[in-house]
Design a protein around this motif. Structure first.
Motif, mmCIF file in Angstrom:
data_model
loop_
_atom_site.group_PDB
_atom_site.id
_atom_site.type_symbol
_atom_site.label_atom_id
_atom_site.label_comp_id
_atom_site.label_asym_id
_atom_site.label_seq_id
_atom_site.Cartn_x
_atom_site.Cartn_y
_atom_site.Cartn_z
ATOM 1 N N ASP A 211 41.147 34.542 30.373
ATOM 2 C CA ASP A 211 40.160 33.753 29.636
ATOM 3 C C ASP A 211 40.731 32.477 29.030
ATOM 4 O OD1 ASP A 211 38.134 35.424 30.302
ATOM 5 O OD2 ASP A 211 37.655 36.082 28.269
ATOM 6 N N THR A 212 41.926 32.076 29.462
ATOM 7 C CA THR A 212 42.389 30.741 29.090
ATOM 8 C C THR A 212 41.637 29.673 29.879
ATOM 9 O OG1 THR A 212 44.179 30.626 30.740
ATOM 10 C CG2 THR A 212 44.690 31.647 28.608
ATOM 11 N N TYR A 213 40.850 30.099 30.876
ATOM 12 C CA TYR A 213 40.083 29.167 31.715
ATOM 13 C C TYR A 213 38.728 29.788 32.019
ATOM 14 C CZ TYR A 213 38.901 26.553 36.039
ATOM 15 O OH TYR A 213 38.276 25.805 37.014
ATOM 16 N N GLY A 252 38.891 33.596 34.022
ATOM 17 C CA GLY A 252 38.344 34.807 33.439
ATOM 18 C C GLY A 252 36.848 34.910 33.634
ATOM 19 N N HIS A 253 36.164 33.768 33.601
ATOM 20 C CA HIS A 253 34.708 33.726 33.731
ATOM 21 C C HIS A 253 34.307 32.473 34.498
ATOM 22 C CE1 HIS A 253 34.126 37.087 31.013
ATOM 23 N NE2 HIS A 253 34.984 36.532 30.190
ATOM 24 N N GLY A 254 33.094 32.483 34.985
ATOM 25 C CA GLY A 254 32.604 31.382 35.801
ATOM 26 C C GLY A 254 32.893 31.640 37.266
ATOM 27 N N ASN A 255 32.615 30.638 38.095
ATOM 28 C CA ASN A 255 32.865 30.768 39.527
ATOM 29 C C ASN A 255 34.278 31.291 39.744
ATOM 30 O OD1 ASN A 255 33.331 30.426 42.272
ATOM 31 N ND2 ASN A 255 32.063 28.604 42.397
ATOM 32 N N PRO A 256 34.449 32.471 40.367
ATOM 33 C CA PRO A 256 35.745 33.144 40.338
ATOM 34 C C PRO A 256 36.819 32.556 41.244
ATOM 35 C CG PRO A 256 34.173 34.443 41.591
ATOM 36 C CD PRO A 256 33.395 33.313 40.985
ATOM 37 N N VAL A 257 36.457 31.694 42.166
ATOM 38 C CA VAL A 257 37.446 31.099 43.068
ATOM 39 C C VAL A 257 37.568 29.625 42.714
ATOM 40 C CG1 VAL A 257 38.158 30.731 45.447
ATOM 41 C CG2 VAL A 257 36.755 32.726 44.864
#
Length: 321
Positions: A211-213, A252-257
């Protein structure tokens, strides 16, 4: 309904409570506002996760992302058994088990937690109970072992069952060699929490940054357990230094790639908003006055359309500058 789909597919930890309230309010709510609307929101999130569909994203070198039970989960397959990075929410065990079985008949032998939050570590208990070796930063073990309050969620978390508490911890760095991959775990220092780590799959050139990004959305910063806006920026700098244009970056979250260019944009957004908010604070503006000045305005169209809305993110940044 649309709000349920977004909740189950993106699983934005307990901050998802704004999604759960979306249909009733016709707009986004901050976590604290949502808590004012209803009780038992942890149960709401668990109820949604229990019905979630797990989406599978195959990367390379037998690495897969499972999306849909809390934070983005990475899985490495091979003869040494399945290696997971993060565990999702425990009520999604059935769907996670099915998704894991579709990847490999091998058991989960290792689980690495990027940090302690519910949407990343709640599944520890069942995975530990079936034999997974759980690895984490020492601060992650501390928070999972005690009653832990998160002020911005107005919630007290109870300790995990003993099977879910990491037994193998480190303070700075750790490494493993499994399934043909050199796994390098590195501690950031205070960032999203004060227990965040990255996990680099060396030969595959894939890095899970936890979750740093948050890809494409404003992130949560947990000041209750040592989070820091400056640390978030520092973690982004560390991840940029550890990556190349060919690195696959798992947020950590959002579009995973994701990739280095998208991470750079996230980092630059954090820096710009931090400076805007800090300037207002130096001028003597109160938190509410800083929010009213809309220091995030240039970024809201891209980053401000989910649960951490512009006003709430401004308050988070204000607390740390």
């Amino acid at each position: 309904m649309k709000s349920e789909h977004m909740l189950s597919r993106r699983g934005f930890c307990l901050c998802c409570m704004g999604v759960a309230s979306f249909a009733a309010t016709a707009g986004w709510m901050s976590p604290r506002e949502a808590y004012a609307e209803a009780r038992g929101l942890v149960s709401l999130i668990k109820d949604s996760a229990a019905k979630s569909v797990i989406a599978t994203h195959k990367l390379r070198n037998d690495i897969t992302i499972l999306e849909g039970s809390g934070g983005n989960v990475a899985v490495l397959g091979g003869k040494d058994g399945l290696v997971m990075v993060d565990a999702g929410i425990s009520v999604a065990r059935l769907q996670m088990t099915e998704a894991l079985s579709a990847l490999s008949p091998e058991p989960v032998t290792h689980l690495i937690n990027t940090h302690w939050h519910f949407d990343h570590a709640d599944g520890n208990a069942w995975l530990g109970a079936v034999g997974a070796k759980i690895i984490a930063h020492e601060n992650t073990r501390k928070y999972l072992s005690q009653v832990q309050r998160v002020e911005d969620w107005d919630y007290n978390f109870v300790p995990l069952e003993r099977s879910g508490v990491p037994k193998h911890v480190f303070s700075k760095e750790n490494s493993l060699k499994l399934n043909g991959q050199s796994l390098a775990m590195k501690y950031y220092g205070p960032a999203h929490t004060d227990g965040d780590i990255s996990v680099m799959f060396g030969e595959a050139n894939v890095i899970h940054v936890g979750d740093t990004y948050w890809n494409g959305i404003y992130p949560f910063i947990d000041y209750s357990t040592g989070g820091s806006i400056d640390g978030m920026i520092g973690a982004s700098d560390a991840n940029l230094a550890a990556s190349t244009d060919k690195t696959i970056i798992i947020p950590g979250h959002g579009n995973p790639v994701s990739n280095r260019a998208e991470l750079q944009e996230f980092r630059d957004m954090l820096v710009a908003i931090r400076e805007n908010v800090a300037a207002l604070k130096r001028q003597g503006r109160s938190r509410d006055e800083a929010v009213a000045a809309k220091p995030t305005a240039a970024f809201d169209a891209k980053w401000g359309n989910f649960v951490i809305d512009p006003d709430f993110f401004t308050r988070l940044v204000y607390a740390g500058v």
